[in-house]
Scaffold this motif. Structure first.
Motif, PDB file in Angstrom:
ATOM      1  N   GLY A 134       0.826  -1.209   0.000  1.00 14.16           N
ATOM      2  CA  GLY A 134       0.000   0.000   0.000  1.00 14.16           C
ATOM      3  C   GLY A 134       0.856   1.253   0.000  1.00 14.16           C
ATOM      4  N   PHE A 135       1.857   1.269   0.838  1.00 17.07           N
ATOM      5  CA  PHE A 135       2.779   2.407   0.910  1.00 17.07           C
ATOM      6  C   PHE A 135       3.497   2.607  -0.430  1.00 17.07           C
ATOM      7  CE2 PHE A 135       7.112   3.921   1.915  1.00 17.07           C
ATOM      8  CZ  PHE A 135       6.797   5.179   2.425  1.00 17.07           C
ATOM      9  N   LEU A 136       4.000   1.515  -1.005  1.00 16.37           N
ATOM     10  CA  LEU A 136       4.710   1.595  -2.291  1.00 16.37           C
ATOM     11  C   LEU A 136       3.786   2.077  -3.405  1.00 16.37           C
ATOM     12  CD1 LEU A 136       6.792  -1.713  -2.108  1.00 16.37           C
ATOM     13  CD2 LEU A 136       7.648   0.639  -1.846  1.00 16.37           C
ATOM     14  N   LEU A 137       2.549   1.628  -3.400  1.00 13.94           N
ATOM     15  CA  LEU A 137       1.614   2.030  -4.450  1.00 13.94           C
ATOM     16  C   LEU A 137       1.227   3.496  -4.335  1.00 13.94           C
ATOM     17  CD1 LEU A 137      -0.682  -1.115  -4.787  1.00 13.94           C
ATOM     18  CD2 LEU A 137       1.153  -0.359  -6.313  1.00 13.94           C
ATOM     19  N   VAL A 138       1.087   3.998  -3.129  1.00 16.22           N
ATOM     20  CA  VAL A 138       0.794   5.421  -2.958  1.00 16.22           C
ATOM     21  C   VAL A 138       1.964   6.249  -3.500  1.00 16.22           C
ATOM     22  CG1 VAL A 138       0.450   7.269  -1.251  1.00 16.22           C
ATOM     23  CG2 VAL A 138      -0.837   5.124  -1.075  1.00 16.22           C
ATOM     24  N   ILE A 139       3.179   5.843  -3.194  1.00 16.93           N
ATOM     25  CA  ILE A 139       4.363   6.547  -3.728  1.00 16.93           C
ATOM     26  C   ILE A 139       4.364   6.483  -5.251  1.00 16.93           C
ATOM     27  CG2 ILE A 139       6.884   6.468  -3.922  1.00 16.93           C
ATOM     28  CD1 ILE A 139       6.901   5.589  -0.958  1.00 16.93           C
ATOM     29  N   LEU A 140       4.105   5.307  -5.809  1.00 22.01           N
ATOM     30  CA  LEU A 140       4.075   5.151  -7.262  1.00 22.01           C
ATOM     31  C   LEU A 140       3.012   6.056  -7.886  1.00 22.01           C
ATOM     32  CD1 LEU A 140       5.129   3.694  -9.777  1.00 22.01           C
ATOM     33  CD2 LEU A 140       3.477   1.871  -9.303  1.00 22.01           C
ATOM     34  N   ALA A 141       1.857   6.139  -7.267  1.00 21.47           N
ATOM     35  CA  ALA A 141       0.787   7.003  -7.789  1.00 21.47           C
ATOM     36  C   ALA A 141       1.227   8.464  -7.807  1.00 21.47           C
ATOM     37  CB  ALA A 141      -0.476   6.829  -6.954  1.00 21.47           C
ATOM     38  N   VAL A 142       1.853   8.893  -6.740  1.00 21.31           N
ATOM     39  CA  VAL A 142       2.311  10.282  -6.653  1.00 21.31           C
ATOM     40  C   VAL A 142       3.394  10.555  -7.700  1.00 21.31           C
ATOM     41  CG1 VAL A 142       3.505  11.941  -5.157  1.00 21.31           C
ATOM     42  CG2 VAL A 142       1.644  10.540  -4.243  1.00 21.31           C
ATOM     43  N   LEU A 143       4.266   9.592  -7.939  1.00 18.21           N
ATOM     44  CA  LEU A 143       5.329   9.767  -8.940  1.00 18.21           C
ATOM     45  C   LEU A 143       4.765  10.016 -10.340  1.00 18.21           C
ATOM     46  CD1 LEU A 143       7.976   7.090  -7.886  1.00 18.21           C
ATOM     47  CD2 LEU A 143       8.153   9.579  -7.729  1.00 18.21           C
ATOM     48  N   HIS A 144       3.581   9.505 -10.610  1.00 12.63           N
ATOM     49  CA  HIS A 144       2.963   9.741 -11.926  1.00 12.63           C
ATOM     50  C   HIS A 144       2.780  11.232 -12.202  1.00 12.63           C
ATOM     51  CE1 HIS A 144       2.161   5.457 -12.126  1.00 12.63           C
ATOM     52  NE2 HIS A 144       1.734   5.611 -13.360  1.00 12.63           N
ATOM     53  N   GLY A 145       2.655  12.022 -11.157  1.00 16.73           N
ATOM     54  CA  GLY A 145       2.512  13.461 -11.322  1.00 16.73           C
ATOM     55  C   GLY A 145       3.713  14.123 -11.966  1.00 16.73           C
ATOM     56  N   ALA A 146       4.871  13.489 -11.882  1.00 12.87           N
ATOM     57  CA  ALA A 146       6.092  14.054 -12.455  1.00 12.87           C
ATOM     58  C   ALA A 146       6.377  13.552 -13.875  1.00 12.87           C
ATOM     59  CB  ALA A 146       7.278  13.717 -11.556  1.00 12.87           C
ATOM     60  N   PHE A 147       5.562  12.642 -14.366  1.00 16.77           N
ATOM     61  CA  PHE A 147       5.838  12.056 -15.684  1.00 16.77           C
ATOM     62  C   PHE A 147       5.931  13.093 -16.794  1.00 16.77           C
ATOM     63  CE2 PHE A 147       4.370   7.346 -15.296  1.00 16.77           C
ATOM     64  CZ  PHE A 147       5.261   7.157 -14.253  1.00 16.77           C
ATOM     65  N   ALA A 148       4.971  14.005 -16.842  1.00 22.04           N
ATOM     66  CA  ALA A 148       4.932  14.977 -17.939  1.00 22.04           C
ATOM     67  C   ALA A 148       6.229  15.782 -18.006  1.00 22.04           C
ATOM     68  CB  ALA A 148       3.731  15.896 -17.792  1.00 22.04           C
ATOM     69  N   ARG A 149       6.698  16.227 -16.864  1.00 27.76           N
ATOM     70  CA  ARG A 149       7.933  17.014 -16.847  1.00 27.76           C
ATOM     71  C   ARG A 149       9.154  16.134 -17.137  1.00 27.76           C
ATOM     72  NH1 ARG A 149       9.150  21.517 -12.560  1.00 27.76           N
ATOM     73  NH2 ARG A 149       7.792  22.532 -14.037  1.00 27.76           N
ATOM     74  N   TYR A 150       9.246  14.985 -16.450  1.00 24.76           N
ATOM     75  CA  TYR A 150      10.421  14.128 -16.617  1.00 24.76           C
ATOM     76  C   TYR A 150      10.579  13.643 -18.062  1.00 24.76           C
ATOM     77  CZ  TYR A 150      13.798  10.404 -16.072  1.00 24.76           C
ATOM     78  OH  TYR A 150      14.901   9.612 -16.219  1.00 24.76           O
ATOM     79  N   PHE A 151       9.470  13.258 -18.681  1.00 20.18           N
ATOM     80  CA  PHE A 151       9.521  12.734 -20.042  1.00 20.18           C
ATOM     81  C   PHE A 151       9.335  13.819 -21.107  1.00 20.18           C
ATOM     82  CE2 PHE A 151       8.297   8.918 -17.570  1.00 20.18           C
ATOM     83  CZ  PHE A 151       9.393   8.126 -17.893  1.00 20.18           C
ATOM     84  N   ASN A 152       9.310  15.079 -20.652  1.00 15.94           N
ATOM     85  CA  ASN A 152       9.251  16.223 -21.558  1.00 15.94           C
ATOM     86  C   ASN A 152       8.052  16.146 -22.501  1.00 15.94           C
ATOM     87  OD1 ASN A 152      10.108  18.679 -22.569  1.00 15.94           O
ATOM     88  ND2 ASN A 152      11.557  17.763 -24.001  1.00 15.94           N
ATOM     89  N   TRP A 153       6.899  15.870 -21.939  1.00 15.66           N
ATOM     90  CA  TRP A 153       5.705  15.672 -22.758  1.00 15.66           C
ATOM     91  C   TRP A 153       5.292  16.941 -23.497  1.00 15.66           C
ATOM     92  CZ3 TRP A 153       1.926  12.298 -19.391  1.00 15.66           C
ATOM     93  CH2 TRP A 153       2.425  10.986 -19.350  1.00 15.66           C
ATOM     94  N   ARG A 154       5.536  18.113 -22.939  1.00 15.10           N
ATOM     95  CA  ARG A 154       5.141  19.350 -23.611  1.00 15.10           C
ATOM     96  C   ARG A 154       5.778  19.413 -24.998  1.00 15.10           C
ATOM     97  NH1 ARG A 154       3.067  24.120 -21.332  1.00 15.10           N
ATOM     98  NH2 ARG A 154       3.520  23.171 -19.328  1.00 15.10           N
ATOM     99  N   GLN A 155       7.052  19.127 -25.070  1.00 15.50           N
ATOM    100  CA  GLN A 155       7.750  19.153 -26.359  1.00 15.50           C
ATOM    101  C   GLN A 155       7.449  17.897 -27.180  1.00 15.50           C
ATOM    102  OE1 GLN A 155      11.948  19.873 -26.083  1.00 15.50           O
ATOM    103  NE2 GLN A 155      12.327  19.225 -28.176  1.00 15.50           N
ATOM    104  N   GLU A 156       7.466  16.744 -26.535  1.00 15.17           N
ATOM    105  CA  GLU A 156       7.256  15.483 -27.242  1.00 15.17           C
ATOM    106  C   GLU A 156       5.883  15.412 -27.908  1.00 15.17           C
ATOM    107  OE1 GLU A 156       9.249  12.674 -27.685  1.00 15.17           O
ATOM    108  OE2 GLU A 156      10.929  13.784 -26.816  1.00 15.17           O
ATOM    109  N   PHE A 157       4.864  15.922 -27.234  1.00 10.90           N
ATOM    110  CA  PHE A 157       3.498  15.826 -27.745  1.00 10.90           C
ATOM    111  C   PHE A 157       3.042  17.063 -28.506  1.00 10.90           C
ATOM    112  CE2 PHE A 157       2.703  12.757 -24.039  1.00 10.90           C
ATOM    113  CZ  PHE A 157       3.079  11.679 -24.812  1.00 10.90           C
ATOM    114  N   ALA A 158       3.928  18.021 -28.700  1.00  6.16           N
ATOM    115  CA  ALA A 158       3.546  19.241 -29.421  1.00  6.16           C
ATOM    116  C   ALA A 158       3.108  18.935 -30.854  1.00  6.16           C
ATOM    117  CB  ALA A 158       4.710  20.230 -29.419  1.00  6.16           C
ATOM    118  N   VAL A 159       3.618  17.849 -31.414  1.00  6.35           N
ATOM    119  CA  VAL A 159       3.330  17.539 -32.821  1.00  6.35           C
ATOM    120  C   VAL A 159       2.124  16.614 -33.002  1.00  6.35           C
ATOM    121  CG1 VAL A 159       5.719  17.909 -33.524  1.00  6.35           C
ATOM    122  CG2 VAL A 159       4.979  15.622 -32.825  1.00  6.35           C
ATOM    123  N   VAL A 160       1.576  16.110 -31.915  1.00  7.48           N
ATOM    124  CA  VAL A 160       0.421  15.220 -32.050  1.00  7.48           C
ATOM    125  C   VAL A 160      -0.866  16.024 -31.908  1.00  7.48           C
ATOM    126  CG1 VAL A 160       1.719  13.225 -31.188  1.00  7.48           C
ATOM    127  CG2 VAL A 160       0.319  14.549 -29.614  1.00  7.48           C
TER     128      VAL A 160
END
Length: 131
Positions: free
Chosen positions: A9-35
């Protein structure tokens, strides 16, 4: 197993919160600008709902571990969770190209860590669900 579920449960809560950083970490603003707008927004919405399900699964483990282990309904829910995480483990090997991690130190480390995590989650939930 109750202790294992609380740790999960503790690990899954941490994993869920980490999803909030995906857009920035994977540079989605630039990566998805063309889609298209629909494809860009589907990525954000689906990521939110994956994180939400993971958060709810973590909350369930933290709040109801004894019931998951000690009741028929709990074991069925655990079986469903085990199947979910087993599917995620299989995707780790068959859904992602090895080019993403092979020969790259950090990416290989992350691949190994998450392979271990998906295996652990699958194993505990399936043991409860089938036991």
């Amino acid at each position: 197993m109750v202790t294992q579920l609380r740790l999960i449960g503790f690990l899954l809560v941490i994993l869920a919160v980490l999803h909030g950083a995906f857009a920035r970490y994977f540079n989605w603003r630039q990566e998805f600008a063309v889609v298209s707008l629909i494809n860009r927004q589907m990525m954000y919405v689906h990521t939110f709902f994956v994180a939400f399900v993971v958060l709810l699964m973590g909350a369930l483990c933290l709040s109801s571990a004894p019931e998951l282990v000690g009741t028929a309904l709990g074991r069925r829910v655990a079986l469903g969770c085990g199947i979910f995480w087993l599917a995620r483990l299989l995707i780790q090997f068959f859904g992602y190209s090895t080019e993403l991690w092979r020969g790259k130190r950090f990416e290989t480390f992350v691949h190994i860590v998450f392979t271990g995590l998906w295996s652990y989650l699958s194993g505990v939930f399936l043991l409860i669900g089938l036991g």
